[in-house]
Design an enzyme around this catalytic site. Structure first.
Site, PDB file in Angstrom:
ATOM      1  N   SER A 300      -0.286  -7.262   1.459  1.00 20.74           N
ATOM      2  CA  SER A 300       0.048  -5.838   1.463  1.00 20.74           C
ATOM      3  C   SER A 300       1.208  -5.604   2.412  1.00 20.74           C
ATOM      4  O   SER A 300       1.486  -6.435   3.290  1.00 20.74           O
ATOM      5  CB  SER A 300      -1.152  -5.008   1.915  1.00 20.74           C
ATOM      6  OG  SER A 300      -1.343  -5.122   3.327  1.00 20.74           O
ATOM      7  N   ASP A 301       1.894  -4.482   2.258  1.00 19.18           N
ATOM      8  CA  ASP A 301       2.810  -4.081   3.308  1.00 19.18           C
ATOM      9  C   ASP A 301       1.970  -3.475   4.430  1.00 19.18           C
ATOM     10  O   ASP A 301       0.766  -3.236   4.285  1.00 19.18           O
ATOM     11  CB  ASP A 301       3.850  -3.090   2.785  1.00 19.18           C
ATOM     12  CG  ASP A 301       5.158  -3.165   3.573  1.00 19.18           C
ATOM     13  OD1 ASP A 301       5.125  -3.564   4.751  1.00 19.18           O
ATOM     14  OD2 ASP A 301       6.210  -2.835   3.009  1.00 19.18           O
ATOM     15  N   TRP A 302       2.600  -3.229   5.567  1.00 17.27           N
ATOM     16  CA  TRP A 302       1.891  -2.792   6.774  1.00 17.27           C
ATOM     17  C   TRP A 302       1.020  -1.558   6.487  1.00 17.27           C
ATOM     18  O   TRP A 302       1.517  -0.482   6.197  1.00 17.27           O
ATOM     19  CB  TRP A 302       2.896  -2.474   7.871  1.00 17.27           C
ATOM     20  CG  TRP A 302       2.315  -2.123   9.200  1.00 17.27           C
ATOM     21  CD1 TRP A 302       1.620  -1.002   9.520  1.00 17.27           C
ATOM     22  CD2 TRP A 302       2.399  -2.903  10.397  1.00 17.27           C
ATOM     23  NE1 TRP A 302       1.257  -1.018  10.840  1.00 17.27           N
ATOM     24  CE2 TRP A 302       1.725  -2.175  11.411  1.00 17.27           C
ATOM     25  CE3 TRP A 302       2.969  -4.129  10.719  1.00 17.27           C
ATOM     26  CZ2 TRP A 302       1.626  -2.651  12.731  1.00 17.27           C
ATOM     27  CZ3 TRP A 302       2.868  -4.595  12.027  1.00 17.27           C
ATOM     28  CH2 TRP A 302       2.203  -3.863  13.014  1.00 17.27           C
ATOM     29  N   ASN A 303      -0.285  -1.755   6.512  1.00 17.91           N
ATOM     30  CA  ASN A 303      -1.268  -0.683   6.307  1.00 17.91           C
ATOM     31  C   ASN A 303      -1.119   0.017   4.964  1.00 17.91           C
ATOM     32  O   ASN A 303      -1.604   1.133   4.777  1.00 17.91           O
ATOM     33  CB  ASN A 303      -1.188   0.358   7.445  1.00 17.91           C
ATOM     34  CG  ASN A 303      -2.361   1.319   7.424  1.00 17.91           C
ATOM     35  OD1 ASN A 303      -3.498   0.938   7.127  1.00 17.91           O
ATOM     36  ND2 ASN A 303      -2.108   2.591   7.708  1.00 17.91           N
TER      37      ASN A 303
END
Length: 756
Positions: A300-303
């Site tokens: 995933s991208d950050w959060n």
């Protein structure tokens, strides 16, 4: 007692046997059969490891946490107690932003010596255009139109990063971007799908190599997908487009990354057609895995998993985690959704353990391919770090890439290259002595103390007989004009003025969208005052996006687009200004006349009423010219090139034949130089509308003064295919226009016919 002993000793015996087997395989000859055998051995090992893992240990492999935010002094060198406990409890599979051979060794030691399964950690880092040796920003590198230069740059960046314990980078960014307001345009290859696809392959191969040595790192193609088409150019914003546009414009660089061997993908923040990419099963599973055959893992991208709550797609983190892993997101970066909820989701039947197993398998596969099970510390050599980081070879490579990234936009009366016997040069502007801004965004461990400024580069280049007068004039984005007087006085005393203008390095990159693409602050006013002196003016631009520079374009005698070139910025710029290097860069993105023209890109569609200055009822602005300020593919040289008419091997071909397209290119000037010969095609009539032209090939050639070279391109049926009205990837018979030239506008034309 015996059972407890067996439970302890069995993993050790198993891994010993696996390491012996791996050693046997890699000592075989390196043909395809042995590669297949090696892969088979790795899959067997993964099966063995999985069979021994508890559900909790499996879920831990899916969890990635960060040390700081990744650049400058924010990178931590002390392991928080929470992280120590989590590693020992096998709750972390990967870290990002942990750097340094010694620091990563300390972390790795806990993982492989103080846990039951002894599974090594994977260390990731955003090596976007260098670790400490800062190379030009990606958009600048692509301006070289030289895939080998881009591959070489990525290779050196990987080498330096690997020396400090990094296994994996979140690059290349292969998003197609047509809106310069979007700050992250600086990280990609610009507006064109073909060029972006070529550079995607170059970067993947440069970063990743074959992963058989500890001098390469795992590549991550990002952001999958459509992130560059965010509404209004606002970062993280909504995206909505047709499947045809996805497949023709935004998918190809990602598909090329898969074919080039990219081991990981990152899903994007945005939604498409109402579904955030972190939960988009159609994109992540149906397309990426089932259609394209990708067998790496998706992070995933950050959060971005947690942010699905804001999207309105998930009720809470637990729900978000359920949606994401079922869609095909294998590793959770920073939201902690998986580590806090996945065990319960599996036990409640909302997520199948088989899905978890497959995600773990993909992550373990990378760790095996990197050789981390064989030697967890193979990327943790302090001596290798000390002899690699910022070494002479690394810096020389950075200078070479910087030279090739510069684009000459204007050169009236052949003002450039400047003569080295000038008595006085005025160097003016807020970026002329900046040591931090040339680093650009994502400068990571880049140090402003290592940056060569424009003034410093000029002083190195020139003898003491040339006097350099420097004046800031104004700040980059301030409103004060107090420095104008000093700048004008020094300009008036000079033989020539070098005016260094642009953006702050921090004005482009993530979360750096701008509503205006004008020069910030009062830089335009400063330029106007300098032009009034009547002195010859060379404008040097530093920026991470196309800028609207209409007045400067009209009044400057010469314009050099330098982008953000990194540590060797001043040296490279001086080399170009004084002719040590003949600029050969071309624009990978269109320069608009104003923000109101956005989006403007060369491969647009015609409407039923194409823009026509003589027809009021046509597609255009009534208060603005229809053409861009500088077109895609544009860039000048210190010499001139002429093109012959295009020659075709045939006027008609069928789908089983190849067409040879050739043109003679002559260097008519007095200087040796490089030219990028560009090939464009247009499908004139088709079942769905086609762009007015599409880049289908380019070749960078070197010509001595007076030399002529024949440049040829081969076109097959594959280059003529598109997604037709029935969403089939086919060619259709009919007429095709051919364009060959020095940019997307200045071209020779002819046509041929495809027959069935």
């Amino acid at each position: 007692m015996k059972a407890a002993f067996f439970k302890t000793i069995y993993p050790i015996l198993l891994f010993a046997a696996m390491f012996l087997l791996l050693g046997f395989v890699v000592n075989e000859t390196g043909d395809k059969k042995n590669v297949s055998n090696l892969n088979s051995v790795i899959e067997s090992k993964i099966d063995s490891v999985l069979s021994l893992m508890t559900l909790e240990e499996k879920v831990g492999q899916l969890n990635q946490l960060s040390f700081g935010i990744g650049w400058g002094p924010t990178v931590q060198s002390v392991v928080p107690d929470e992280y120590k406990v989590m590693i020992k409890e096998s709750k972390i599979g990967s870290f990002l932003n942990a750097v340094g051979a010694d620091f990563t060794r300390d972390l790795q030691r806990i993982a492989v010596e103080e846990t039951r399964m002894k599974i090594p950690l994977l260390f990731g880092y955003d090596v976007i255009h260098g670790f400490k040796t800062t190379f030009p920003v990606p958009l600048a590198e692509v301006s070289s139109w030289d895939p080998e230069v881009v591959r070489m740059s990525a290779m050196y960046q990987a080498l330096e990063a690997s020396s400090v314990g990094i296994h994996w980078t979140f690059a290349p960014m292969v998003d197609i971007a047509r809106d310069p307001r979007w700050g992250r345009i600086v990280e990609g290859a610009g507006e064109d799908t073909y060029l972006g696809t070529i550079m995607s392959v170059a970067r993947v191969k440069g970063l990743q190599g074959d992963l058989t040595s500890n001098k390469n790192i795992v590549a991550c193609a990002k952001h999958f997908v459509g992130y560059g088409d965010a509404e209004g150019g606002r970062d993280y914003n909504t995206v909505d487009m047709s499947e045809r546009t996805l497949r023709e414009v935004y998918f190809p660089p990602f598909k090329a990354a898969v074919d080039a061997g990219a081991e990981t993908f990152m899903c994007s923040f945005n939604e498409i057609a109402g579904v955030p990419l972190s939960a988009n099963k159609y994109i992540l599973t149906d397309i990426l895995r089932n259609e394209w055959g990708f067998n790496g893992f998706v992070v995933s991208d950050w959060n971005s998993i947690g942010e699905m709550i804001n999207h309105g797609n998930a009720a809470d983190l637990k729900h978000a985690g359920q949606l994401s892993i079922n869609a095909g997101v294998d590793m959770d970066m920073e939201s902690r959704s998986y580590i806090n909820n996945m065990v319960d989701l599996v036990k409640s039947g909302q997520v199948s353990e088989a899905i978890v197993n497959e995600s773990v398998r993909r992550i373990l596969r990378i760790k095996f391919k990197l050789g981390l099970f064989d030697d967890p510390y193979r990327y943790c050599s302090k001596s290798f770090e000390e002899k690699t980081v910022m070494n002479e070879e690394m810096q020389n490579a950075a200078l070479e890439v910087s030279q090739k990234s510069i684009v000459l936009l204007k050169n009236e009366q052949d003002l450039l290259p400047l003569k080295k016997d000038l008595k006085t040069i005025a160097v003016i502007g807020p970026l002329a002595e900046s040591k931090s801004d040339p680093l650009g965004s994502w400068y990571q461990q880049g140090d402003s103390n290592d940056v060569v400024t424009v003034v410093e580069g000029l002083r190195t280049e020139l003898s003491n007989n040339t006097k350099i007068l420097y004046s800031t004039g104004c700040t980059i984005d301030g409103t004060s004009k107090e420095g104008f007087k000093d700048a004008v006085e020094k300009a008036s005393q000079s033989d020539v003025v070098i005016l260094v203008l642009g953006e702050k390095g921090s004005m482009s990159g993530e979360a750096r969208s701008r509503s205006s693409i004008e020069l910030p602050g009062v830089q335009n006013e400063l330029a106007e005052e300098i032009f009034k002196t009547g002195k010859p003016v060379v404008v040097v631009l530093m920026n991470g996006r196309p800028l609207s520079i209409n007045n400067i374009s009209k009044k400057a005698d010469a314009i050099v687009e330098a982008w953000f070139l990194g540590i060797k910025s001043g040296d490279a710029i001086a080399d170009v200004l004084f002719g040590n290097y003949n600029p050969s860069g071309k624009l990978p993105v269109t320069f608009p006349r104003s923000v109101g023209q956005i989006p403007i890109y060369y491969n647009h569609k015609n409407t039923g009423r194409p823009g026509d200055l003589n027809n009021n009822y046509s597609s255009k602005y009534v208060d603005l010219e229809m053409t861009p300020l500088y077109p895609f593919g544009y860039g000048l040289s210190y010499t001139t090139f002429s093109y012959s008419d295009i020659k075709l091997s045939s006027q008609k071909i069928n789908k089983n034949q190849k067409l040879t397209i050739s043109v003679d290119v002559t260097n008519n000037g007095k200087t040796d130089g490089e030219e990028v010969v560009q090939l464009y095609l247009r499908d004139v009539v088709a079942s769905v509308t086609r762009p007015v032209k599409e880049l289908k090939g380019f070749k960078k050639i070197f010509l001595k003064k007076g030399e002529t070279q024949t440049v040829t391109f081969k076109i097959s049926n594959e280059e003529l295919k598109f997604w037709n009205i029935d969403m089939q990837f086919v060619s259709e018979p009919g007429k095709f226009d051919v364009f060959v030239g020095t940019n997307s506008v200045d071209v020779k034309t002819t046509s041929f016919e495809l027959i069935y």
